[in-house]
Design a protein around this motif. Structure first.
Motif, PDB file in Angstrom:
ATOM      1  N   ASP A  76       0.801  -1.222   0.000  1.00 16.77           N
ATOM      2  CA  ASP A  76       0.000   0.000   0.000  1.00 16.77           C
ATOM      3  C   ASP A  76       0.837   1.277   0.000  1.00 16.77           C
ATOM      4  O   ASP A  76       0.302   2.369  -0.158  1.00 16.77           O
ATOM      5  CB  ASP A  76      -0.993   0.007   1.163  1.00 16.77           C
ATOM      6  CG  ASP A  76      -0.333  -0.065   2.527  1.00 16.77           C
ATOM      7  OD1 ASP A  76       0.885  -0.346   2.611  1.00 16.77           O
ATOM      8  OD2 ASP A  76      -1.045   0.153   3.530  1.00 16.77           O
ATOM      9  N   LYS A  77       2.154   1.154   0.148  1.00 15.56           N
ATOM     10  CA  LYS A  77       3.042   2.322   0.115  1.00 15.56           C
ATOM     11  C   LYS A  77       3.882   2.380  -1.156  1.00 15.56           C
ATOM     12  O   LYS A  77       4.675   3.302  -1.343  1.00 15.56           O
ATOM     13  CB  LYS A  77       3.967   2.309   1.329  1.00 15.56           C
ATOM     14  CG  LYS A  77       3.229   2.458   2.646  1.00 15.56           C
ATOM     15  CD  LYS A  77       4.182   2.415   3.813  1.00 15.56           C
ATOM     16  CE  LYS A  77       3.397   2.515   5.126  1.00 15.56           C
ATOM     17  NZ  LYS A  77       4.267   2.333   6.281  1.00 15.56           N
ATOM     18  N   ALA A  78       3.725   1.399  -2.042  1.00 14.78           N
ATOM     19  CA  ALA A  78       4.610   1.292  -3.204  1.00 14.78           C
ATOM     20  C   ALA A  78       4.526   2.503  -4.130  1.00 14.78           C
ATOM     21  O   ALA A  78       5.562   3.048  -4.530  1.00 14.78           O
ATOM     22  CB  ALA A  78       4.328   0.009  -3.972  1.00 14.78           C
ATOM     23  N   GLN A  79       3.340   2.929  -4.505  1.00 16.44           N
ATOM     24  CA  GLN A  79       3.240   4.048  -5.438  1.00 16.44           C
ATOM     25  C   GLN A  79       3.744   5.340  -4.809  1.00 16.44           C
ATOM     26  O   GLN A  79       4.433   6.123  -5.458  1.00 16.44           O
ATOM     27  CB  GLN A  79       1.800   4.232  -5.939  1.00 16.44           C
ATOM     28  CG  GLN A  79       1.714   5.187  -7.124  1.00 16.44           C
ATOM     29  CD  GLN A  79       2.576   4.736  -8.296  1.00 16.44           C
ATOM     30  OE1 GLN A  79       2.450   3.599  -8.761  1.00 16.44           O
ATOM     31  NE2 GLN A  79       3.461   5.594  -8.781  1.00 16.44           N
ATOM     32  N   GLN A  80       3.442   5.538  -3.553  1.00 18.13           N
ATOM     33  CA  GLN A  80       3.932   6.727  -2.834  1.00 18.13           C
ATOM     34  C   GLN A  80       5.462   6.740  -2.810  1.00 18.13           C
ATOM     35  O   GLN A  80       6.089   7.766  -3.075  1.00 18.13           O
ATOM     36  CB  GLN A  80       3.364   6.728  -1.417  1.00 18.13           C
ATOM     37  CG  GLN A  80       3.956   7.774  -0.498  1.00 18.13           C
ATOM     38  CD  GLN A  80       3.592   7.534   0.964  1.00 18.13           C
ATOM     39  OE1 GLN A  80       2.786   6.660   1.298  1.00 18.13           O
ATOM     40  NE2 GLN A  80       4.204   8.295   1.838  1.00 18.13           N
ATOM     41  N   LYS A  81       6.066   5.593  -2.524  1.00 17.63           N
ATOM     42  CA  LYS A  81       7.534   5.530  -2.479  1.00 17.63           C
ATOM     43  C   LYS A  81       8.142   5.669  -3.874  1.00 17.63           C
ATOM     44  O   LYS A  81       9.176   6.312  -4.037  1.00 17.63           O
ATOM     45  CB  LYS A  81       7.996   4.243  -1.798  1.00 17.63           C
ATOM     46  CG  LYS A  81       7.756   4.255  -0.303  1.00 17.63           C
ATOM     47  CD  LYS A  81       8.484   3.145   0.382  1.00 17.63           C
ATOM     48  CE  LYS A  81       8.314   3.209   1.879  1.00 17.63           C
ATOM     49  NZ  LYS A  81       9.124   4.242   2.519  1.00 17.63           N
ATOM     50  N   ALA A  82       7.504   5.089  -4.885  1.00 18.14           N
ATOM     51  CA  ALA A  82       7.998   5.243  -6.255  1.00 18.14           C
ATOM     52  C   ALA A  82       7.951   6.707  -6.666  1.00 18.14           C
ATOM     53  O   ALA A  82       8.909   7.225  -7.271  1.00 18.14           O
ATOM     54  CB  ALA A  82       7.177   4.387  -7.217  1.00 18.14           C
ATOM     55  N   ASP A  83       6.860   7.398  -6.339  1.00 21.38           N
ATOM     56  CA  ASP A  83       6.743   8.827  -6.666  1.00 21.38           C
ATOM     57  C   ASP A  83       7.788   9.650  -5.928  1.00 21.38           C
ATOM     58  O   ASP A  83       8.399  10.557  -6.506  1.00 21.38           O
ATOM     59  CB  ASP A  83       5.335   9.337  -6.334  1.00 21.38           C
ATOM     60  CG  ASP A  83       4.256   8.742  -7.226  1.00 21.38           C
ATOM     61  OD1 ASP A  83       4.597   8.179  -8.301  1.00 21.38           O
ATOM     62  OD2 ASP A  83       3.073   8.823  -6.844  1.00 21.38           O
ATOM     63  N   ALA A  84       8.002   9.340  -4.651  1.00 26.30           N
ATOM     64  CA  ALA A  84       8.996  10.080  -3.863  1.00 26.30           C
ATOM     65  C   ALA A  84      10.400   9.852  -4.404  1.00 26.30           C
ATOM     66  O   ALA A  84      11.204  10.802  -4.504  1.00 26.30           O
ATOM     67  CB  ALA A  84       8.917   9.661  -2.392  1.00 26.30           C
TER      68      ALA A  84
END
Length: 190
Positions: free
Chosen positions: A80-88
């Motif tokens: 659930d944090k993958a897209q947020q971390k990829a964007d960051a």
């Protein structure tokens, strides 16, 4: 990102080892010069891990990094944090020659658990699975039978295998056949 849908609905098998499809794993592919200080710093800032050396892993709690090739790392985090971390990570690498892609939904992850996991893997992959040749903290990107895969050991009795989601059923079948009680070779001590 929507809720994770497992390729095989959480399939499991008990034999020489327990084979289990794991719930969604956040996976971000990073391509670039993994020795560049700005890339190393960005990964550490976002994931809290240092990029590992050749054929090694690095973990800090729920986040991790796998060496995949001289210019590729697989970064692990909760689904659930993958897209947020990829964007960051993409934002921190703005202007750098690097590629960041969330591949979480394109992969399936299996866990092998049990004392015979070395034997189960050795039947499928051209990797020396002797205890002094492959240890926890190492990763191999290879083939298991006819399937491209990567695997690593979390500890002496636990390994994880990643493959493309499109071949998850085939990989599960391979692992179950290799882990069938009747297929024991007993090459590695129990």
């Amino acid at each position: 990102m929507s809720d994770v849908q497992l390729a095989l609905g959480g399939a499991s098998f008990d034999g020489l080892v327990q084979v289990k499809e794991l719930a969604g794993q956040g996976m971000i592919t990073l391509r670039g010069d993994l020795t560049r200080k700005d890339i190393v710093k960005a990964v550490n800032d976002v994931f809290g891990v240092t990029l590992p050396d050749s054929r090694e892993t690095a973990f800090d709690g729920e986040n991790g990094a796998l060496w995949m090739s001289p210019d590729e790392a697989m970064l692990l985090c909760p689904y659930d944090k993958a897209q947020q971390k990829a964007d960051a990570l993409s934002a921190k690498l703005q202007g750098a020659h690097a590629l960041v892609v969330n591949v979480s939904d394109a992969r399936a992850v299996f866990q092998l658990q049990g004392m015979m996991l070395r034997e189960v893997i050795a039947k499928l992959a051209p990797v020396d699975m002797a205890t002094d040749a492959f240890t926890p903290g190492m990763v191999r990107r290879t083939r298991m039978a006819q399937v491209a895969a990567a695997f690593w050991m979390d500890d002496a009795n636990t390994a994880r295998i990643v493959c493309f989601r499109s071949v998850a059923a085939y990989m599960f079948g391979l692992l179950c056949t290799s882990a069938d009680d009747a297929s024991a070779v007993n090459h590695f001590t129990r």
